[in-house]
Design a protein around this motif. Sequence first.
Motif, PDB file in Angstrom:
ATOM      1  N   THR A 162       0.116 -14.929 -28.293  1.00  0.00           N
ATOM      2  CA  THR A 162      -0.898 -15.409 -27.343  1.00  0.00           C
ATOM      3  C   THR A 162      -0.489 -16.735 -26.726  1.00  0.00           C
ATOM      4  OG1 THR A 162      -2.591 -14.351 -28.722  1.00  0.00           O
ATOM      5  CG2 THR A 162      -3.353 -15.908 -27.051  1.00  0.00           C
ATOM      6  N   GLY A 163       0.060 -17.622 -27.548  1.00  0.00           N
ATOM      7  CA  GLY A 163       0.478 -18.930 -27.050  1.00  0.00           C
ATOM      8  C   GLY A 163       1.542 -18.821 -25.975  1.00  0.00           C
ATOM      9  N   ALA A 164       2.480 -17.897 -26.149  1.00  0.00           N
ATOM     10  CA  ALA A 164       3.540 -17.707 -25.158  1.00  0.00           C
ATOM     11  C   ALA A 164       2.973 -17.165 -23.850  1.00  0.00           C
ATOM     12  CB  ALA A 164       4.606 -16.762 -25.710  1.00  0.00           C
ATOM     13  N   MET A 165       1.958 -16.276 -23.937  1.00  0.00           N
ATOM     14  CA  MET A 165       1.329 -15.777 -22.722  1.00  0.00           C
ATOM     15  C   MET A 165       0.616 -16.901 -21.975  1.00  0.00           C
ATOM     16  SD  MET A 165       0.597 -13.485 -20.523  1.00  0.00           S
ATOM     17  CE  MET A 165       1.162 -11.941 -21.264  1.00  0.00           C
ATOM     18  N   ILE A 166      -0.101 -17.736 -22.708  1.00  0.00           N
ATOM     19  CA  ILE A 166      -0.802 -18.858 -22.075  1.00  0.00           C
ATOM     20  C   ILE A 166       0.199 -19.797 -21.398  1.00  0.00           C
ATOM     21  CG2 ILE A 166      -2.213 -20.904 -22.533  1.00  0.00           C
ATOM     22  CD1 ILE A 166      -3.581 -19.261 -24.769  1.00  0.00           C
ATOM     23  N   LYS A 167       1.304 -20.067 -22.075  1.00  0.00           N
ATOM     24  CA  LYS A 167       2.350 -20.928 -21.499  1.00  0.00           C
ATOM     25  C   LYS A 167       2.913 -20.308 -20.228  1.00  0.00           C
ATOM     26  CE  LYS A 167       6.744 -23.168 -22.680  1.00  0.00           C
ATOM     27  NZ  LYS A 167       7.787 -23.343 -23.726  1.00  0.00           N
ATOM     28  N   ALA A 168       3.125 -18.995 -20.240  1.00  0.00           N
ATOM     29  CA  ALA A 168       3.652 -18.299 -19.062  1.00  0.00           C
ATOM     30  C   ALA A 168       2.709 -18.452 -17.873  1.00  0.00           C
ATOM     31  CB  ALA A 168       3.877 -16.829 -19.385  1.00  0.00           C
ATOM     32  N   LEU A 169       1.394 -18.409 -18.137  1.00  0.00           N
ATOM     33  CA  LEU A 169       0.418 -18.575 -17.061  1.00  0.00           C
ATOM     34  C   LEU A 169       0.461 -19.992 -16.495  1.00  0.00           C
ATOM     35  CD1 LEU A 169      -2.630 -16.627 -18.561  1.00  0.00           C
ATOM     36  CD2 LEU A 169      -1.086 -15.857 -16.753  1.00  0.00           C
ATOM     37  N   TYR A 170       0.544 -20.983 -17.372  1.00  0.00           N
ATOM     38  CA  TYR A 170       0.614 -22.364 -16.891  1.00  0.00           C
ATOM     39  C   TYR A 170       1.897 -22.621 -16.116  1.00  0.00           C
ATOM     40  CZ  TYR A 170      -3.611 -24.205 -19.064  1.00  0.00           C
ATOM     41  OH  TYR A 170      -4.934 -24.475 -19.372  1.00  0.00           O
ATOM     42  N   GLN A 171       2.984 -21.972 -16.514  1.00  0.00           N
ATOM     43  CA  GLN A 171       4.266 -22.154 -15.828  1.00  0.00           C
ATOM     44  C   GLN A 171       4.420 -21.216 -14.633  1.00  0.00           C
ATOM     45  OE1 GLN A 171       7.208 -21.676 -18.948  1.00  0.00           O
ATOM     46  NE2 GLN A 171       7.019 -23.817 -19.600  1.00  0.00           N
ATOM     47  N   GLN A 172       3.447 -20.319 -14.447  1.00  0.00           N
ATOM     48  CA  GLN A 172       3.480 -19.350 -13.343  1.00  0.00           C
ATOM     49  C   GLN A 172       4.767 -18.532 -13.350  1.00  0.00           C
ATOM     50  OE1 GLN A 172       0.781 -18.749 -10.634  1.00  0.00           O
ATOM     51  NE2 GLN A 172       0.091 -19.185 -12.716  1.00  0.00           N
ATOM     52  N   SER A 173       5.171 -18.129 -14.548  1.00  0.00           N
ATOM     53  CA  SER A 173       6.390 -17.338 -14.722  1.00  0.00           C
ATOM     54  C   SER A 173       6.042 -15.853 -14.828  1.00  0.00           C
ATOM     55  CB  SER A 173       7.152 -17.798 -15.970  1.00  0.00           C
ATOM     56  OG  SER A 173       8.215 -16.894 -16.260  1.00  0.00           O
ATOM     57  N   TYR A 174       6.316 -15.105 -13.772  1.00  0.00           N
ATOM     58  CA  TYR A 174       6.047 -13.667 -13.788  1.00  0.00           C
ATOM     59  C   TYR A 174       6.883 -12.982 -14.861  1.00  0.00           C
ATOM     60  CZ  TYR A 174       5.906  -8.790 -12.243  1.00  0.00           C
ATOM     61  OH  TYR A 174       5.758  -7.430 -12.191  1.00  0.00           O
ATOM     62  N   GLU A 175       8.129 -13.379 -15.005  1.00  0.00           N
ATOM     63  CA  GLU A 175       9.020 -12.771 -15.996  1.00  0.00           C
ATOM     64  C   GLU A 175       8.473 -12.965 -17.403  1.00  0.00           C
ATOM     65  OE1 GLU A 175       9.970 -14.810 -13.576  1.00  0.00           O
ATOM     66  OE2 GLU A 175      11.055 -13.397 -12.278  1.00  0.00           O
ATOM     67  N   ASP A 176       7.965 -14.160 -17.705  1.00  0.00           N
ATOM     68  CA  ASP A 176       7.442 -14.414 -19.051  1.00  0.00           C
ATOM     69  C   ASP A 176       6.103 -13.726 -19.291  1.00  0.00           C
ATOM     70  OD1 ASP A 176       9.647 -15.863 -19.749  1.00  0.00           O
ATOM     71  OD2 ASP A 176       8.736 -17.833 -19.441  1.00  0.00           O
ATOM     72  N   VAL A 177       5.284 -13.590 -18.240  1.00  0.00           N
ATOM     73  CA  VAL A 177       4.052 -12.804 -18.381  1.00  0.00           C
ATOM     74  C   VAL A 177       4.415 -11.376 -18.774  1.00  0.00           C
ATOM     75  CG1 VAL A 177       2.118 -11.767 -17.137  1.00  0.00           C
ATOM     76  CG2 VAL A 177       2.608 -14.203 -16.864  1.00  0.00           C
ATOM     77  N   CYS A 178       5.393 -10.802 -18.078  1.00  0.00           N
ATOM     78  CA  CYS A 178       5.829  -9.439 -18.394  1.00  0.00           C
ATOM     79  C   CYS A 178       6.387  -9.356 -19.818  1.00  0.00           C
ATOM     80  CB  CYS A 178       6.904  -8.988 -17.399  1.00  0.00           C
ATOM     81  SG  CYS A 178       6.286  -8.671 -15.735  1.00  0.00           S
ATOM     82  N   LEU A 179       7.159 -10.356 -20.206  1.00  0.00           N
ATOM     83  CA  LEU A 179       7.813 -10.358 -21.516  1.00  0.00           C
ATOM     84  C   LEU A 179       6.801 -10.408 -22.653  1.00  0.00           C
ATOM     85  CD1 LEU A 179      10.511 -10.519 -23.100  1.00  0.00           C
ATOM     86  CD2 LEU A 179      10.361 -13.016 -22.875  1.00  0.00           C
ATOM     87  N   HIS A 180       5.682 -11.107 -22.443  1.00  0.00           N
ATOM     88  CA  HIS A 180       4.742 -11.363 -23.542  1.00  0.00           C
ATOM     89  C   HIS A 180       3.453 -10.541 -23.463  1.00  0.00           C
ATOM     90  CE1 HIS A 180       7.256 -14.454 -25.220  1.00  0.00           C
ATOM     91  NE2 HIS A 180       7.331 -15.059 -24.042  1.00  0.00           N
ATOM     92  N   LEU A 181       3.412  -9.510 -22.606  1.00  0.00           N
ATOM     93  CA  LEU A 181       2.291  -8.580 -22.676  1.00  0.00           C
ATOM     94  C   LEU A 181       2.221  -7.984 -24.082  1.00  0.00           C
ATOM     95  CD1 LEU A 181       2.449  -6.378 -19.424  1.00  0.00           C
ATOM     96  CD2 LEU A 181       0.944  -8.317 -19.859  1.00  0.00           C
ATOM     97  N   GLY A 182       1.035  -7.900 -24.652  1.00  0.00           N
ATOM     98  CA  GLY A 182       0.917  -7.332 -25.997  1.00  0.00           C
ATOM     99  C   GLY A 182      -0.512  -6.976 -26.341  1.00  0.00           C
ATOM    100  N   ASN A 183      -0.687  -5.909 -27.121  1.00  0.00           N
ATOM    101  CA  ASN A 183      -2.022  -5.418 -27.481  1.00  0.00           C
ATOM    102  C   ASN A 183      -1.986  -4.871 -28.901  1.00  0.00           C
ATOM    103  OD1 ASN A 183      -4.456  -4.039 -27.793  1.00  0.00           O
ATOM    104  ND2 ASN A 183      -4.448  -3.219 -25.711  1.00  0.00           N
ATOM    105  N   ALA A 184      -2.667  -5.554 -29.804  1.00  0.00           N
ATOM    106  CA  ALA A 184      -2.670  -5.153 -31.216  1.00  0.00           C
ATOM    107  C   ALA A 184      -3.348  -3.809 -31.444  1.00  0.00           C
ATOM    108  CB  ALA A 184      -3.357  -6.238 -32.051  1.00  0.00           C
ATOM    109  N   LEU A 185      -4.154  -3.348 -30.486  1.00  0.00           N
ATOM    110  CA  LEU A 185      -4.841  -2.054 -30.624  1.00  0.00           C
ATOM    111  C   LEU A 185      -4.022  -0.888 -30.081  1.00  0.00           C
ATOM    112  CD1 LEU A 185      -8.465  -3.033 -29.477  1.00  0.00           C
ATOM    113  CD2 LEU A 185      -7.594  -2.898 -31.820  1.00  0.00           C
TER     114      LEU A 185
END
Length: 283
Positions: free
Chosen positions: A194-217
């Motif tokens: 979750t922390g990496a996704m939040i960081k990706a949003l603050y950095q506006q990194s599309y690549e990192d948003v894609c990299l850190h998509l995740g769903n425990a369900l």
Amino acid sequence: MRLMVKAPAKINLSLDVLGKRMDGYHEVEMVMTTIDLADRIELANLCEDRIEVVSQSRFVPDDQRNLAFQAANLLKKRFGVTDGVRISIDKVIPVAAGLAGGSSDAAATLRGLNKLWGLGLSIDELARLGSEIGSDVSFCVYGGTGLAQGRGEKVTTLPAPPNCWVILAKPEIGVSTSEIYKNVDMDKVTHPNTGAMIKALYQQSYEDVCLHLGNALEKVTLNMYPEVALIKEQMEKFGADAVLMSGSGPTVFGLVQHDSRLQRVYNGLRGFCNQVYAVRMLG
């Protein structure tokens, strides 16, 4: 008086399940964002002291099971409102799809009736009321992009994701959120970062948003419903940049930046699924 309110769907960029709570719910940590797929709610005052729900969709209940009905009923009881209301729901968001359609309808009803009935409640007060209706309602009151914690009622605003297309595909099944959570084995949960996704949003990194998509369900639903796994495989095969199931499913979404790839993924999925949408993020 009549009032129109938009009720946008959401997707989960990240969904983590941290454990079972004493109240029977699960402790979650979710990064969510709204998308441009929306129901439209019309609210009209009635002279009679009653709540009426109307929809063209046979899948939408018109009684106390409907979350928009519950939202209106909560405001009436909490603030002594004697006016009645007709809630007309133009249903666009698929039902039981993992897109918070019912929760968004409830949130839109709270926001709309706050104006229609002149209650003067703040957005934070509406979100707290929303938490009494359902776990996603608080986030839907705020909209945009946010981190939802607790059982979903604690919402922190986050930056909007980088601009991209979202392709949604829903198989012809409905999934019960409670059923999926009942089958969660905390010893086998794959926790997203979750922390990496939040960081990706603050950095506006599309690549990192894609990299850190995740769903425990996701693993739970894919094991129970093979058709969801098939749609995910096909979306990846057709070239989406990143693919994930939203919420408890069964809707799967893919992120795409380029229009040419959008058409390839969209057209490919139409051969496997009737309900396919290409929309933008609102977050």
